[in-house]
Write an enzyme that holds these catalytic residues in place. Structure first.
Site, mmCIF file in Angstrom:
data_model
loop_
_atom_site.group_PDB
_atom_site.id
_atom_site.type_symbol
_atom_site.label_atom_id
_atom_site.label_comp_id
_atom_site.label_asym_id
_atom_site.label_seq_id
_atom_site.Cartn_x
_atom_site.Cartn_y
_atom_site.Cartn_z
ATOM 1 N N ALA A 11 88.581 132.218 13.159
ATOM 2 C CA ALA A 11 87.648 132.436 12.062
ATOM 3 C C ALA A 11 86.522 133.403 12.440
ATOM 4 C CB ALA A 11 87.067 131.103 11.585
ATOM 5 N N CYS A 12 86.674 134.109 13.527
ATOM 6 C CA CYS A 12 85.667 135.051 14.012
ATOM 7 C C CYS A 12 85.867 136.414 13.347
ATOM 8 C CB CYS A 12 85.801 135.189 15.529
ATOM 9 S SG CYS A 12 84.649 136.364 16.281
ATOM 10 N N GLY A 13 84.797 137.145 13.168
ATOM 11 C CA GLY A 13 84.878 138.493 12.640
ATOM 12 C C GLY A 13 85.669 139.440 13.531
ATOM 13 N N PHE A 14 85.843 139.079 14.790
ATOM 14 C CA PHE A 14 86.629 139.881 15.733
ATOM 15 C C PHE A 14 88.088 139.424 15.813
ATOM 16 C CE2 PHE A 14 82.278 140.546 17.246
ATOM 17 C CZ PHE A 14 82.254 141.919 17.418
ATOM 18 N N ALA A 15 88.496 138.494 14.956
ATOM 19 C CA ALA A 15 89.856 137.941 15.024
ATOM 20 C C ALA A 15 90.931 139.015 14.882
ATOM 21 C CB ALA A 15 90.058 136.847 13.974
#
Length: 186
Positions: A61-65
């Protein structure tokens, strides 16, 4: 240097009993560590002894996923030459890994095409970090995970070769050059 079985058992026992003390051992190598698998059992890094390993703390769920797709690109490109890529889901940064177990692996596969090994959810930040991350922090103190998608490249000999911050994409030329250098070492 190969350890005898008894020495390896003693070292592993000391890691479980006192990870911080074991991290300070001069002869510690990445192959002495193991991660829990999401489906149960363990993923011992000794399975990859003699091969470079890219270990990345992840979060679905990270913006870097989106970096999971880049990790998959590395796995696809270099797997046949010996590279192993391991995703280590972590709840340490904003609890951006809300899933558990097989749900993490399924989300990474479905959303990013991941086929490389993934571990169970794991703490990567001090205090309470997994022993691998304690060892890595001791090896490269200024280069510890500050967010999701921090990358550690373990050399063929089990030492820590490189570390790359979150913002460095898995397919960045610096990462690829470091991997290629490790793959070219005999």
């Amino acid at each position: 240097m190969l350890m005898r079985r008894r020495e390896a058992v003693i070292l592993l026992g000391s890691l479980m009993a006192s990870p911080a003390r074991a991290v300070g051992l001069a002869d510690a190598r990445a192959s002495t560590f193991a991660f829990d698998r999401p489906e149960g059992g363990t993923l011992p890094l000794s399975e990859f002894a003699g091969k470079p390993i890219l270990v990345v703390n992840t979060a679905t769920a990270c913006g870097f996923a989106g970096q999971l797709a880049g990790m998959q690109t590395l796995w696809t490109r270099f797997q046949d030459r010996g590279l192993t890529v391991i995703g280590v889901p972590s709840p340490d940064f904003g609890n951006q890994e809300p899933l558990d177990g097989a749900a993490i692996v399924e989300a990474a596969r479905k959303n990013h095409g991941v086929t490389f090994p993934m571990t169970a959810k794991t703490r990567v930040r001090m205090p309470g970090a997994h022993p691998f991350y304690q060892w890595a922090a001791a090896e490269k103190p200024g280069e510890t995970p500050r967010w999701n998608f921090h990358k550690y490249l373990v050399a063929r000999d089990g030492t820590l070769a490189s570390a790359f911050a979150t913002q460095v994409e898995p397919t960045d030329p610096r990462v690829i050059s470091a991997i290629a250098a490790e793959l070219d070492r005999a």
